[in-house]
Scaffold this motif. Structure first.
Motif, mmCIF file in Angstrom:
data_model
loop_
_atom_site.group_PDB
_atom_site.id
_atom_site.type_symbol
_atom_site.label_atom_id
_atom_site.label_comp_id
_atom_site.label_asym_id
_atom_site.label_seq_id
_atom_site.Cartn_x
_atom_site.Cartn_y
_atom_site.Cartn_z
ATOM 1 N N SER A 221 7.063 6.979 -3.569
ATOM 2 C CA SER A 221 6.022 7.561 -4.546
ATOM 3 C C SER A 221 4.748 8.068 -3.785
ATOM 4 N N LEU A 222 4.335 7.234 -2.772
ATOM 5 C CA LEU A 222 3.164 7.651 -2.215
ATOM 6 C C LEU A 222 3.412 8.963 -1.412
ATOM 7 N N SER A 223 4.656 9.073 -0.910
ATOM 8 C CA SER A 223 4.980 10.345 -0.073
ATOM 9 C C SER A 223 4.715 11.609 -0.999
ATOM 10 N N ALA A 224 5.208 11.348 -2.333
ATOM 11 C CA ALA A 224 5.268 12.361 -3.270
ATOM 12 C C ALA A 224 3.589 12.709 -3.581
ATOM 13 N N THR B 32 11.199 2.018 0.102
ATOM 14 C CA THR B 32 10.860 1.684 -1.027
ATOM 15 C C THR B 32 10.443 2.642 -2.072
ATOM 16 N N ARG B 33 10.858 2.401 -3.296
ATOM 17 C CA ARG B 33 10.188 3.202 -4.358
ATOM 18 C C ARG B 33 8.513 3.559 -4.113
ATOM 19 N N ALA C 155 0.795 -1.137 0.100
ATOM 20 C CA ALA C 155 -0.037 0.183 0.037
ATOM 21 C C ALA C 155 0.891 1.133 -0.016
ATOM 22 N N GLY C 156 2.010 0.989 0.414
ATOM 23 C CA GLY C 156 2.972 2.219 0.568
ATOM 24 C C GLY C 156 3.086 2.833 1.869
ATOM 25 N N TYR C 157 2.180 2.241 2.742
ATOM 26 C CA TYR C 157 2.047 2.575 4.201
ATOM 27 C C TYR C 157 1.779 1.476 5.115
ATOM 28 N N ASP C 158 2.123 1.440 6.291
ATOM 29 C CA ASP C 158 1.864 0.441 7.301
ATOM 30 C C ASP C 158 0.456 0.715 8.144
ATOM 31 N N ILE C 159 0.116 1.755 8.361
ATOM 32 C CA ILE C 159 -1.113 2.219 9.206
ATOM 33 C C ILE C 159 -1.927 3.271 8.792
ATOM 34 N N LEU C 160 -3.077 3.208 8.853
ATOM 35 C CA LEU C 160 -4.056 4.353 8.405
ATOM 36 C C LEU C 160 -4.724 4.671 9.657
ATOM 37 N N SER C 161 -4.253 5.882 9.899
ATOM 38 C CA SER C 161 -4.781 6.699 11.374
ATOM 39 C C SER C 161 -5.290 7.975 10.916
ATOM 40 N N PHE C 162 -5.665 8.834 11.804
ATOM 41 C CA PHE C 162 -6.563 10.147 11.638
ATOM 42 C C PHE C 162 -5.846 11.072 12.375
ATOM 43 N N ARG D 252 2.948 10.187 6.521
ATOM 44 C CA ARG D 252 3.983 10.692 7.427
ATOM 45 C C ARG D 252 4.797 9.401 7.598
ATOM 46 N N LEU D 253 6.322 9.454 7.563
ATOM 47 C CA LEU D 253 7.161 8.391 8.037
ATOM 48 C C LEU D 253 7.626 8.689 9.482
ATOM 49 N N CYS D 254 7.172 7.499 10.230
ATOM 50 C CA CYS D 254 7.531 7.348 11.476
ATOM 51 C C CYS D 254 8.454 6.616 11.951
ATOM 52 N N ARG D 255 9.654 7.460 12.321
ATOM 53 C CA ARG D 255 10.946 6.841 12.548
ATOM 54 C C ARG D 255 11.038 6.580 13.630
ATOM 55 N N VAL D 256 10.848 4.931 14.308
ATOM 56 C CA VAL D 256 11.232 4.523 15.445
ATOM 57 C C VAL D 256 12.617 4.259 15.676
ATOM 58 N N PHE D 257 13.232 4.474 16.862
ATOM 59 C CA PHE D 257 14.770 4.264 17.130
ATOM 60 C C PHE D 257 14.841 3.643 18.303
ATOM 61 N N ASP D 258 16.161 3.374 18.812
ATOM 62 C CA ASP D 258 16.405 2.842 20.130
ATOM 63 C C ASP D 258 15.479 1.971 20.820
#
Length: 169
Positions: A123-126, A118-119, A86-93, A133-139
């Motif tokens: 593409s979906l981000s554009a 991924t491409r 789908a180009g994303y993992d979670i549909l939220s609001f 939104r890209l959620c960057r989880v770290f640590d």
């Protein structure tokens, strides 16, 4: 015993600054190494799923806190329910009910640890910069933290192609 432990909460912060690209040394770029790709893929898939689950629960709790239980019930874990692609993992609001397409990228390293996109995700981000939104989880294994990146992603990260499709037509 670790299965009964409660996972620590998710702390949200601002993204790191975009630094100039450091050129790779050729002698390191082609470093030969031995690894088991099956083990690596298994660990990465589990880490990715665990990060998505953390963000999924975080989004639900966030909407509950702002008195939007109606929207919290509508959140969908797309990559688990429908599969990848789908180009994303979670549909939220958001609080007004506007869709948010969340692509989750999780690492055990710091906020500046490289990750892959991924491409299709790019593409979906554009195509949908208002919703993506890209959620960057770290640590993740120590104290999970997160920041969100809004398109255009190139304003926040350096994007480098790592593989190419080779075809005959």
């Amino acid at each position: 015993a670790s299965g009964f432990m409660e996972r620590p909460g998710l702390f949200v912060e601002t993204p790191p600054a975009l630094l100039p690209v450091t050129p790779l040394r050729e002698d390191i770029e082609r470093l030969v190494r031995k690894f088991n790709p099956v083990e690596r893929d298994f660990r990465n898939r589990k880490l990715g799923r665990d990060g998505e689950e953390l963000v999924f629960q975080f989004e639900r709790e966030k909407l509950q806190r702002i008195d939007r239980p109606d929207l919290a019930k509508k959140i969908r874990w797309i990559s688990q329910e429908d599969g990848d692609g789908a180009g994303y993992d979670i549909l939220s609001f958001d609080e007004k009910g506007k869709e948010r397409f969340l692509e989750v990228k999780t690492t055990v390293g710091s906020d500046t640890t490289p990750f892959y996109i991924t491409r299709n995700e790019l593409s979906l981000s554009a195509e949908r910069p208002d919703a993506f939104r890209l959620c960057r989880v770290f640590d993740f294994s120590i104290r999970p933290r997160m920041f969100e990146l809004e398109p255009p992603l190139a304003n926040f990260v350096h994007l480098s192609p790592l593989s190419y499709e080779a075809s005959f037509s």
